[in-house]
Design an enzyme around this catalytic site. Structure first.
Site, PDB file in Angstrom:
ATOM      1  N   ASP A  35       0.861  -1.180   0.000  1.00 39.04           N
ATOM      2  CA  ASP A  35       0.000   0.000   0.000  1.00 39.04           C
ATOM      3  C   ASP A  35       0.898   1.232   0.000  1.00 39.04           C
ATOM      4  O   ASP A  35       1.908   1.249   0.707  1.00 39.04           O
ATOM      5  CB  ASP A  35      -0.906   0.005   1.240  1.00 39.04           C
ATOM      6  CG  ASP A  35      -2.145   0.866   1.082  1.00 39.04           C
ATOM      7  OD1 ASP A  35      -1.985   2.052   0.753  1.00 39.04           O
ATOM      8  OD2 ASP A  35      -3.259   0.353   1.294  1.00 39.04           O
ATOM      9  N   ASN A  36       0.548   2.251  -0.776  1.00 39.15           N
ATOM     10  CA  ASN A  36       1.318   3.498  -0.729  1.00 39.15           C
ATOM     11  C   ASN A  36       0.756   4.487   0.286  1.00 39.15           C
ATOM     12  O   ASN A  36       1.263   5.604   0.424  1.00 39.15           O
ATOM     13  CB  ASN A  36       1.415   4.143  -2.111  1.00 39.15           C
ATOM     14  CG  ASN A  36       0.083   4.657  -2.623  1.00 39.15           C
ATOM     15  OD1 ASN A  36      -0.969   4.419  -2.033  1.00 39.15           O
ATOM     16  ND2 ASN A  36       0.123   5.359  -3.748  1.00 39.15           N
ATOM     17  N   GLY A  40      -4.921   4.627   2.438  1.00 40.05           N
ATOM     18  CA  GLY A  40      -4.906   3.575   3.446  1.00 40.05           C
ATOM     19  C   GLY A  40      -4.393   4.073   4.784  1.00 40.05           C
ATOM     20  O   GLY A  40      -3.844   5.175   4.901  1.00 40.05           O
ATOM     21  N   TYR A  66       7.688  -5.629  -7.724  1.00 42.38           N
ATOM     22  CA  TYR A  66       8.606  -6.767  -7.649  1.00 42.38           C
ATOM     23  C   TYR A  66       8.380  -7.487  -6.333  1.00 42.38           C
ATOM     24  O   TYR A  66       8.362  -6.860  -5.267  1.00 42.38           O
ATOM     25  CB  TYR A  66      10.063  -6.314  -7.746  1.00 42.38           C
ATOM     26  CG  TYR A  66      11.044  -7.428  -7.469  1.00 42.38           C
ATOM     27  CD1 TYR A  66      11.244  -8.447  -8.404  1.00 42.38           C
ATOM     28  CD2 TYR A  66      11.742  -7.472  -6.279  1.00 42.38           C
ATOM     29  CE1 TYR A  66      12.133  -9.482  -8.158  1.00 42.38           C
ATOM     30  CE2 TYR A  66      12.641  -8.501  -6.018  1.00 42.38           C
ATOM     31  CZ  TYR A  66      12.835  -9.495  -6.960  1.00 42.38           C
ATOM     32  OH  TYR A  66      13.708 -10.530  -6.706  1.00 42.38           O
ATOM     33  N   TYR A 149     -12.853   7.347 -12.131  1.00 38.88           N
ATOM     34  CA  TYR A 149     -12.972   6.085 -11.399  1.00 38.88           C
ATOM     35  C   TYR A 149     -13.678   5.035 -12.245  1.00 38.88           C
ATOM     36  O   TYR A 149     -13.204   3.896 -12.372  1.00 38.88           O
ATOM     37  CB  TYR A 149     -13.738   6.324 -10.098  1.00 38.88           C
ATOM     38  CG  TYR A 149     -13.831   5.115  -9.195  1.00 38.88           C
ATOM     39  CD1 TYR A 149     -12.694   4.536  -8.657  1.00 38.88           C
ATOM     40  CD2 TYR A 149     -15.075   4.567  -8.868  1.00 38.88           C
ATOM     41  CE1 TYR A 149     -12.773   3.440  -7.815  1.00 38.88           C
ATOM     42  CE2 TYR A 149     -15.165   3.473  -8.025  1.00 38.88           C
ATOM     43  CZ  TYR A 149     -14.021   2.905  -7.500  1.00 38.88           C
ATOM     44  OH  TYR A 149     -14.106   1.831  -6.672  1.00 38.88           O
ATOM     45  N   LYS A 153     -11.850   1.523 -13.778  1.00 39.98           N
ATOM     46  CA  LYS A 153     -12.322   0.169 -13.478  1.00 39.98           C
ATOM     47  C   LYS A 153     -12.722  -0.581 -14.748  1.00 39.98           C
ATOM     48  O   LYS A 153     -12.497  -1.791 -14.868  1.00 39.98           O
ATOM     49  CB  LYS A 153     -13.499   0.236 -12.500  1.00 39.98           C
ATOM     50  CG  LYS A 153     -13.111   0.685 -11.102  1.00 39.98           C
ATOM     51  CD  LYS A 153     -12.102  -0.255 -10.472  1.00 39.98           C
ATOM     52  CE  LYS A 153     -11.773   0.107  -9.037  1.00 39.98           C
ATOM     53  NZ  LYS A 153     -10.757  -0.806  -8.448  1.00 39.98           N
ATOM     54  N   TYR A 163      -5.306 -10.306 -20.737  1.00 37.06           N
ATOM     55  CA  TYR A 163      -4.235 -11.167 -20.222  1.00 37.06           C
ATOM     56  C   TYR A 163      -4.730 -12.600 -20.041  1.00 37.06           C
ATOM     57  O   TYR A 163      -3.977 -13.558 -20.229  1.00 37.06           O
ATOM     58  CB  TYR A 163      -3.690 -10.614 -18.899  1.00 37.06           C
ATOM     59  CG  TYR A 163      -2.447  -9.776 -19.075  1.00 37.06           C
ATOM     60  CD1 TYR A 163      -1.190 -10.270 -18.750  1.00 37.06           C
ATOM     61  CD2 TYR A 163      -2.530  -8.482 -19.584  1.00 37.06           C
ATOM     62  CE1 TYR A 163      -0.046  -9.508 -18.916  1.00 37.06           C
ATOM     63  CE2 TYR A 163      -1.400  -7.702 -19.766  1.00 37.06           C
ATOM     64  CZ  TYR A 163      -0.154  -8.219 -19.437  1.00 37.06           C
ATOM     65  OH  TYR A 163       0.975  -7.462 -19.620  1.00 37.06           O
TER      66      TYR A 163
END
Length: 330
Positions: A35-36, A40, A66, A149, A153, A163
């Site tokens: 989390d940055n 949060g 990573y 937003y 999404k 993917y």
């Protein structure tokens, strides 16, 4: 002793991310939390720091990601999730939904990990059908105030499916409807914490429009159970997880007044741009495929949530900016 499965949870210090950390610790996973802290709060996960099977990284997944060693699962819940947040940080909102998701899908491909992304009922926009099934394509204003937003999404779902189909990555997509419970932020602009916070502080409850717009509130424990089941299912298409019990904002305000015992009244203000008139999930697929449906009644969940908010320090309750309640009810 069997080696623990390893799971990366982004947005781990947020409301839902922290509850997911708790659930996977309970299931004996090794949890890598990321989390940055832009929205949060470390207080949501500080009780896990002492555990040997929990580690935390303060990091922005929009730059790169990573993780050394093996990785079995990824839960991507990093994103501002309230109108207050994504109006203040629109570029970061778009980047975490696009660049962040791209980075994590690349990691999932490299590690051969299964990845679940947190999408939202916001992809339906202001819906023209009710309840909203997964097949409904939505009614979204791409350049409106909520567009950063909504489109983040929608892109997130598209690149995840790309993917899945092109690279064969195992992916899951959960569309989350209004959820509530302990660890919600009082100042995030969403209707439930706004109402409860105002009631606790003795303020009138702010209703936008005439209060006839509807929401469907799912208690957090129910939502986490649905996400857990979806992750381990074989279903790769988007799936609604939410509570189909629909209520108008005006009726909900009346419930909060009764619950909190406040003598305050509801006051009405202009309905914001693109505010959805209806929110109600069609959970037919969740019932049939996952055997899931919500168990916690709104009365029970609201009581628990109210007790949590009442337990917060007085300075937390009082530092909320009043303008946060006059922007959007999500």
């Amino acid at each position: 002793m069997a080696t623990r499965k390893r799971i990366l949870i982004t947005g781990a210090a947020g409301f839902l991310g922290s509850h997911l950390c708790d659930r996977f610790i309970k299931e004996d996973f090794h949890v890598i939390a990321m989390d940055n802290l832009i929205t949060g709060d470390l207080r949501n996960i500080e009780h896990l720091f002492k555990l040997e099977n929990f580690e935390f990284y303060n990091h922005d997944v929009s730059t790169f990601v990573y993780v050394p060693g093996e990785l079995d699962y990824i839960l991507h819940f990093a994103s501002p999730a309230s109108p207050i947040d994504y109006l203040k940080i629109p570029i970061q909102t778009l980047k975490v939904g696009s660049l962040g998701t791209h980075n994590l899908l690349g990691l999932a491909r490299h590690k051969k990990a299964r990845m679940l992304i947190a999408s939202t009922s916001e992809i339906y926009g202001d819906p023209s059908v009710n309840p909203q099934p997964e097949e409904y394509w939505g009614n979204v204003n791409t350049v409106g105030p909520r567009g950063v937003y909504d489109e983040a999404k929608r892109f997130q779902e598209s690149i995840t499916m790309a993917y899945h189909t092109f690279h064969g990555v195992e992916t899951r997509i959960v569309r989350i409807f209004n959820t509530y419970g302990p660890r919600m932020r009082l100042n995030d602009g969403r209707v439930l914490p706004a109402f409860i916070g105002q009631a606790i502080r003795g303020e009138d409850l702010t209703v936008f429009g005439d209060g006839s717009q509807t929401r469907s509130f799912c208690y957090v424990d129910d939502l986490i159970e649905g996400i857990y089941r979806l992750l381990f299912s074989d279903y790769a298409l988007p799936m609604n997880i939410g509570n189909p019990s629909e209520i108008t904002i005006k009726e909900f305000g009346e419930e909060i007044i009764k619950l909190t015992g406040t003598s305050q009244k509801m006051v009405y203000k202009e309905l914001p741009t693109d505010d959805p008139k209806q929110r109600r999930p069609d959970i037919t697929k969740a019932r049939a495929i996952l055997g899931w449906e919500p168990k916690v009644s709104r009365a029970e969940g609201l009581k628990i949530t109210y007790e949590y908010f009442k337990s917060l320090p007085k300075d937390v309750l009082e530092k909320v900016e009043h303008k946060d309640f006059t922007t959007y009810n999500k």
